[in-house]
Design a protein around this motif. Structure first.
Motif, PDB file in Angstrom:
ATOM      1  N   THR A 134      44.445 -16.107  -8.675  1.00 32.30           N
ATOM      2  CA  THR A 134      43.314 -15.712  -7.828  1.00 32.30           C
ATOM      3  C   THR A 134      42.070 -15.475  -8.676  1.00 32.30           C
ATOM      4  OG1 THR A 134      43.612 -13.302  -7.976  1.00 32.30           O
ATOM      5  CG2 THR A 134      44.980 -14.483  -6.382  1.00 32.30           C
ATOM      6  N   PRO A 135      40.881 -15.585  -8.077  1.00 33.25           N
ATOM      7  CA  PRO A 135      39.647 -15.291  -8.806  1.00 33.25           C
ATOM      8  C   PRO A 135      39.475 -13.805  -9.092  1.00 33.25           C
ATOM      9  CG  PRO A 135      39.155 -15.839  -6.520  1.00 33.25           C
ATOM     10  CD  PRO A 135      40.606 -16.149  -6.731  1.00 33.25           C
ATOM     11  N   VAL A 136      40.226 -12.950  -8.408  1.00 39.21           N
ATOM     12  CA  VAL A 136      40.121 -11.502  -8.623  1.00 39.21           C
ATOM     13  C   VAL A 136      40.821 -11.081  -9.914  1.00 39.21           C
ATOM     14  CG1 VAL A 136      40.746  -9.236  -7.710  1.00 39.21           C
ATOM     15  CG2 VAL A 136      39.916 -11.015  -6.161  1.00 39.21           C
ATOM     16  N   SER A 137      42.035 -11.571 -10.107  1.00 44.03           N
ATOM     17  CA  SER A 137      42.852 -11.135 -11.245  1.00 44.03           C
ATOM     18  C   SER A 137      43.116 -12.233 -12.265  1.00 44.03           C
ATOM     19  CB  SER A 137      44.202 -10.609 -10.737  1.00 44.03           C
ATOM     20  OG  SER A 137      44.051  -9.560  -9.820  1.00 44.03           O
ATOM     21  N   GLY A 138      42.652 -13.437 -11.994  1.00 41.37           N
ATOM     22  CA  GLY A 138      43.017 -14.559 -12.838  1.00 41.37           C
ATOM     23  C   GLY A 138      41.916 -15.051 -13.752  1.00 41.37           C
ATOM     24  N   THR A 139      41.039 -14.148 -14.194  1.00 42.37           N
ATOM     25  CA  THR A 139      39.979 -14.542 -15.119  1.00 42.37           C
ATOM     26  C   THR A 139      40.023 -13.679 -16.369  1.00 42.37           C
ATOM     27  OG1 THR A 139      38.316 -13.002 -14.260  1.00 42.37           O
ATOM     28  CG2 THR A 139      38.510 -15.145 -13.158  1.00 42.37           C
ATOM     29  N   VAL A 140      39.516 -14.224 -17.448  1.00 44.16           N
ATOM     30  CA  VAL A 140      39.446 -13.461 -18.696  1.00 44.16           C
ATOM     31  C   VAL A 140      38.584 -12.222 -18.511  1.00 44.16           C
ATOM     32  CG1 VAL A 140      38.599 -13.494 -21.080  1.00 44.16           C
ATOM     33  CG2 VAL A 140      39.875 -15.449 -20.183  1.00 44.16           C
ATOM     34  N   ALA A 141      37.464 -12.361 -17.818  1.00 46.62           N
ATOM     35  CA  ALA A 141      36.545 -11.234 -17.648  1.00 46.62           C
ATOM     36  C   ALA A 141      37.221 -10.064 -16.936  1.00 46.62           C
ATOM     37  CB  ALA A 141      35.308 -11.681 -16.868  1.00 46.62           C
ATOM     38  N   ALA A 142      37.972 -10.355 -15.873  1.00 44.53           N
ATOM     39  CA  ALA A 142      38.635  -9.293 -15.119  1.00 44.53           C
ATOM     40  C   ALA A 142      39.695  -8.597 -15.960  1.00 44.53           C
ATOM     41  CB  ALA A 142      39.258  -9.865 -13.852  1.00 44.53           C
ATOM     42  N   ILE A 143      40.451  -9.373 -16.703  1.00 39.15           N
ATOM     43  CA  ILE A 143      41.519  -8.801 -17.531  1.00 39.15           C
ATOM     44  C   ILE A 143      40.925  -7.990 -18.676  1.00 39.15           C
ATOM     45  CG2 ILE A 143      43.408  -9.415 -19.092  1.00 39.15           C
ATOM     46  CD1 ILE A 143      43.751 -11.918 -17.157  1.00 39.15           C
ATOM     47  N   GLU A 144      39.909  -8.536 -19.331  1.00 37.05           N
ATOM     48  CA  GLU A 144      39.270  -7.809 -20.437  1.00 37.05           C
ATOM     49  C   GLU A 144      38.645  -6.502 -19.959  1.00 37.05           C
ATOM     50  OE1 GLU A 144      37.943 -10.940 -23.895  1.00 37.05           O
ATOM     51  OE2 GLU A 144      36.595 -10.697 -22.185  1.00 37.05           O
ATOM     52  N   ALA A 145      38.023  -6.526 -18.792  1.00 41.28           N
ATOM     53  CA  ALA A 145      37.374  -5.318 -18.288  1.00 41.28           C
ATOM     54  C   ALA A 145      38.389  -4.202 -18.087  1.00 41.28           C
ATOM     55  CB  ALA A 145      36.651  -5.624 -16.979  1.00 41.28           C
ATOM     56  N   PHE A 146      39.517  -4.532 -17.480  1.00 43.29           N
ATOM     57  CA  PHE A 146      40.540  -3.511 -17.258  1.00 43.29           C
ATOM     58  C   PHE A 146      41.152  -3.038 -18.569  1.00 43.29           C
ATOM     59  CE2 PHE A 146      45.133  -2.661 -16.838  1.00 43.29           C
ATOM     60  CZ  PHE A 146      45.018  -1.378 -16.306  1.00 43.29           C
ATOM     61  N   LEU A 147      41.541  -3.963 -19.429  1.00 47.31           N
ATOM     62  CA  LEU A 147      42.212  -3.570 -20.665  1.00 47.31           C
ATOM     63  C   LEU A 147      41.298  -2.746 -21.567  1.00 47.31           C
ATOM     64  CD1 LEU A 147      44.246  -6.782 -21.565  1.00 47.31           C
ATOM     65  CD2 LEU A 147      45.101  -4.632 -20.627  1.00 47.31           C
ATOM     66  N   THR A 148      40.030  -3.095 -21.640  1.00 47.76           N
ATOM     67  CA  THR A 148      39.091  -2.325 -22.460  1.00 47.76           C
ATOM     68  C   THR A 148      38.995  -0.898 -21.946  1.00 47.76           C
ATOM     69  OG1 THR A 148      37.802  -4.290 -23.024  1.00 47.76           O
ATOM     70  CG2 THR A 148      36.704  -2.160 -23.247  1.00 47.76           C
ATOM     71  N   ALA A 149      38.841  -0.744 -20.641  1.00 45.80           N
ATOM     72  CA  ALA A 149      38.742   0.589 -20.048  1.00 45.80           C
ATOM     73  C   ALA A 149      40.051   1.360 -20.204  1.00 45.80           C
ATOM     74  CB  ALA A 149      38.375   0.482 -18.577  1.00 45.80           C
ATOM     75  N   ALA A 150      41.173   0.676 -20.018  1.00 47.53           N
ATOM     76  CA  ALA A 150      42.474   1.345 -20.124  1.00 47.53           C
ATOM     77  C   ALA A 150      42.732   1.840 -21.536  1.00 47.53           C
ATOM     78  CB  ALA A 150      43.588   0.390 -19.691  1.00 47.53           C
ATOM     79  N   HIS A 151      42.340   1.056 -22.515  1.00 46.36           N
ATOM     80  CA  HIS A 151      42.560   1.476 -23.907  1.00 46.36           C
ATOM     81  C   HIS A 151      41.656   2.636 -24.304  1.00 46.36           C
ATOM     82  CE1 HIS A 151      44.211  -2.827 -24.750  1.00 46.36           C
ATOM     83  NE2 HIS A 151      45.105  -2.048 -24.173  1.00 46.36           N
ATOM     84  N   GLN A 152      40.515   2.732 -23.661  1.00 51.60           N
ATOM     85  CA  GLN A 152      39.633   3.882 -23.896  1.00 51.60           C
ATOM     86  C   GLN A 152      40.139   5.135 -23.190  1.00 51.60           C
ATOM     87  OE1 GLN A 152      35.854   2.383 -22.522  1.00 51.60           O
ATOM     88  NE2 GLN A 152      35.425   1.254 -24.421  1.00 51.60           N
ATOM     89  N   ALA A 153      40.826   4.929 -22.066  1.00 56.62           N
ATOM     90  CA  ALA A 153      41.259   6.054 -21.232  1.00 56.62           C
ATOM     91  C   ALA A 153      42.599   6.637 -21.650  1.00 56.62           C
ATOM     92  CB  ALA A 153      41.339   5.618 -19.769  1.00 56.62           C
ATOM     93  N   THR A 154      43.441   5.849 -22.294  1.00 54.65           N
ATOM     94  CA  THR A 154      44.790   6.309 -22.615  1.00 54.65           C
ATOM     95  C   THR A 154      45.262   5.681 -23.916  1.00 54.65           C
ATOM     96  OG1 THR A 154      47.098   6.336 -21.865  1.00 54.65           O
ATOM     97  CG2 THR A 154      45.775   4.458 -21.195  1.00 54.65           C
ATOM     98  N   SER A 155      46.167   6.363 -24.562  1.00 55.11           N
ATOM     99  CA  SER A 155      46.772   5.826 -25.785  1.00 55.11           C
ATOM    100  C   SER A 155      48.006   4.984 -25.462  1.00 55.11           C
ATOM    101  CB  SER A 155      47.176   6.969 -26.725  1.00 55.11           C
ATOM    102  OG  SER A 155      48.115   7.833 -26.086  1.00 55.11           O
ATOM    103  N   ALA A 156      48.343   4.859 -24.182  1.00 58.22           N
ATOM    104  CA  ALA A 156      49.502   4.071 -23.771  1.00 58.22           C
ATOM    105  C   ALA A 156      49.310   2.604 -24.153  1.00 58.22           C
ATOM    106  CB  ALA A 156      49.722   4.194 -22.268  1.00 58.22           C
ATOM    107  N   ASP A 157      50.414   1.954 -24.430  1.00 61.30           N
ATOM    108  CA  ASP A 157      50.389   0.573 -24.907  1.00 61.30           C
ATOM    109  C   ASP A 157      50.345  -0.387 -23.720  1.00 61.30           C
ATOM    110  OD1 ASP A 157      50.366  -1.428 -26.773  1.00 61.30           O
ATOM    111  OD2 ASP A 157      52.535  -1.433 -27.086  1.00 61.30           O
TER     112      ASP A 157
END
Length: 249
Positions: free
Chosen positions: A132-155
């Motif tokens: 899907t265009p919602v979850s299937g792009t590099v931009a969408a994945i990078e945005a979430f992972l960048t924020a998640a890594h800033q928010a938590t130390s979880a892997d």
């Protein structure tokens, strides 16, 4: 290397009524290192997750869990079903659980608090590029992972799904390069055009992608999963050998 069989491999057996409990033994008999269980294939989740967990432990199999749902709902809320999915995973003794990102672009809450509701210290959460265009792009994945890594130390990581890039018209090579550092798991399948539509093939060497060249752009110290239907055990064994010969032990 670690090679997992996603239960989509056994689509024909599932349609005939074979349970994923039985497929757990089948995966072990075929010599794979683990099984990736698909939530949509359950008929009795509570019973089957418990049985898979017990059997996989006896067989020494890795268990991963593929859930066809999103981390963030269309309104941008953390999916309220996530704790249920993690509990199902715990019953199976899973290592990794996989979702689609969903509408993180609409999330406005406290990400650390939201992710803190999940047992990320026990189970590794990954997101995949879906079709899907919602979850299937590099931009969408990078945005979430960048924020998640800033928010938590979880892997929290990423599942690179080769075949899905065809459906979103993404650049499989550029995407591999962009997301390699976050890639914790690799789903392999090839795709071709058939009668004006894209279909998943039953052979890594059949399709539009040169998977060997693409794997050069990705880490090799992560698990690999074969994720495409195959008709016979002989075909599955041949594809396992093909992958292992390329990536090595």
């Amino acid at each position: 290397m670690t090679v997992i069989l996603n239960t989509w491999v056994f689509e024909a057996l599932v349609k005939q009524g074979t349970s994923q409990v039985a497929l757990t033994q089948h995966v072990a008999d075929l010599g794979a290192d683990g099984i990736e269980v698909r939530r949509e294939y359950f008929t009795d989740i509570a019973q089957e997750t418990a049985e898979i967990g017990k059997l996989a432990k006896q067989l020494g199999l890795i268990v991963n869990y593929s859930v066809p749902d999103e981390v963030f709902t269309p309104t941008g809320e953390l999916n309220p079903q996530l704790p249920t999915y993690f509990a199902e995973g715990q019953a199976m003794g899973i290592e990794k659980i996989k979702f689609n990102t969903g509408h993180f672009d609409r999330f406005t809450g406290d990400l650390a608090a939201a992710l803190g509701q999940l047992p990320l210290d026990q189970i590794e959460m990954n997101v995949e590029n879906d079709q899907t265009p919602v979850s299937g792009t590099v931009a969408a994945i990078e945005a979430f992972l960048t924020a998640a890594h800033q928010a938590t130390s979880a892997d929290i990581g990423y599942v690179y799904d080769l075949g899905n890039w065809a459906f979103t018209q993404g650049d499989a090579a550029a995407s591999a390069q962009a997301l390699a550092a976050d890639t914790h798991y690799i789903h392999l399948k090839n795709t071709r055009e058939e009668q004006d539509k894209l279909v998943t093939t039953a052979d890594l060497d059949t399709g539009i992608y040169d998977w060997r060249e693409l794997l050069k752009l990705l880490p090799h110290d992560v698990p690999f999963a074969l994720e495409y239907p195959m008709a016979t055990d002989a075909e599955i064994t041949q594809q396992l050998q093909l992958l292992r010969a390329e990536v090595g032990d």
